[in-house]
Design a protein around this motif. Structure first.
Motif, short mmCIF file in Angstrom:
data_model
loop_
_atom_site.label_atom_id
_atom_site.label_comp_id
_atom_site.label_asym_id
_atom_site.label_seq_id
_atom_site.Cartn_x
_atom_site.Cartn_y
_atom_site.Cartn_z
N SER A 16 3.04 -4.06 2.75
CA SER A 16 2.97 -3.79 4.04
C SER A 16 3.57 -2.50 4.38
CB SER A 16 3.60 -4.92 4.78
OG SER A 16 3.66 -4.61 6.37
N PRO A 17 3.05 -1.53 5.29
CA PRO A 17 3.54 -0.27 5.86
C PRO A 17 5.13 -0.42 6.28
CG PRO A 17 1.36 -0.44 6.64
CD PRO A 17 1.63 -2.05 6.26
N ASP A 18 5.30 -1.38 6.93
CA ASP A 18 6.76 -1.72 7.49
C ASP A 18 7.84 -2.34 6.70
OD1 ASP A 18 6.23 -0.10 9.61
OD2 ASP A 18 5.67 -1.93 10.78
N LEU A 19 7.57 -2.67 5.60
CA LEU A 19 8.34 -3.33 4.51
C LEU A 19 9.51 -2.63 4.30
CD1 LEU A 19 8.16 -6.26 3.25
CD2 LEU A 19 6.94 -5.28 1.36
N TYR A 20 9.59 -1.49 4.15
CA TYR A 20 10.66 -0.71 3.48
C TYR A 20 11.66 -0.66 4.91
CZ TYR A 20 9.60 3.23 7.14
OH TYR A 20 9.25 3.61 8.19
#
Length: 56
Positions: A16-20
């Motif tokens: 997911s793009p916001d996983l970091y």
């Protein structure tokens, strides 16, 4: 002084793009508990991420 890092758990999840952001907040919040969190993309499938919990 030698630092030993122990892998506590590893799981493969959907990327997911916001996983970091989750990994970043976990690292900032729990570093004093000697925990570290890592995130890496699978080499053969960029849609999957490998989330790892370490004890430092």
């Amino acid at each position: 002084m030698e630092s030993k890092i122990e892998v506590l758990s590893t799981v493969t999840i959907q990327n997911s793009p916001d996983l970091y952001k989750i990994v970043d907040v976990l690292n900032r919040t729990l570093k004093e508990k000697d925990l570290m969190f890592g995130l890496a993309l699978e080499s053969d499938n960029q849609e999957k991420a490998i989330f790892t919990i370490y004890r430092t």
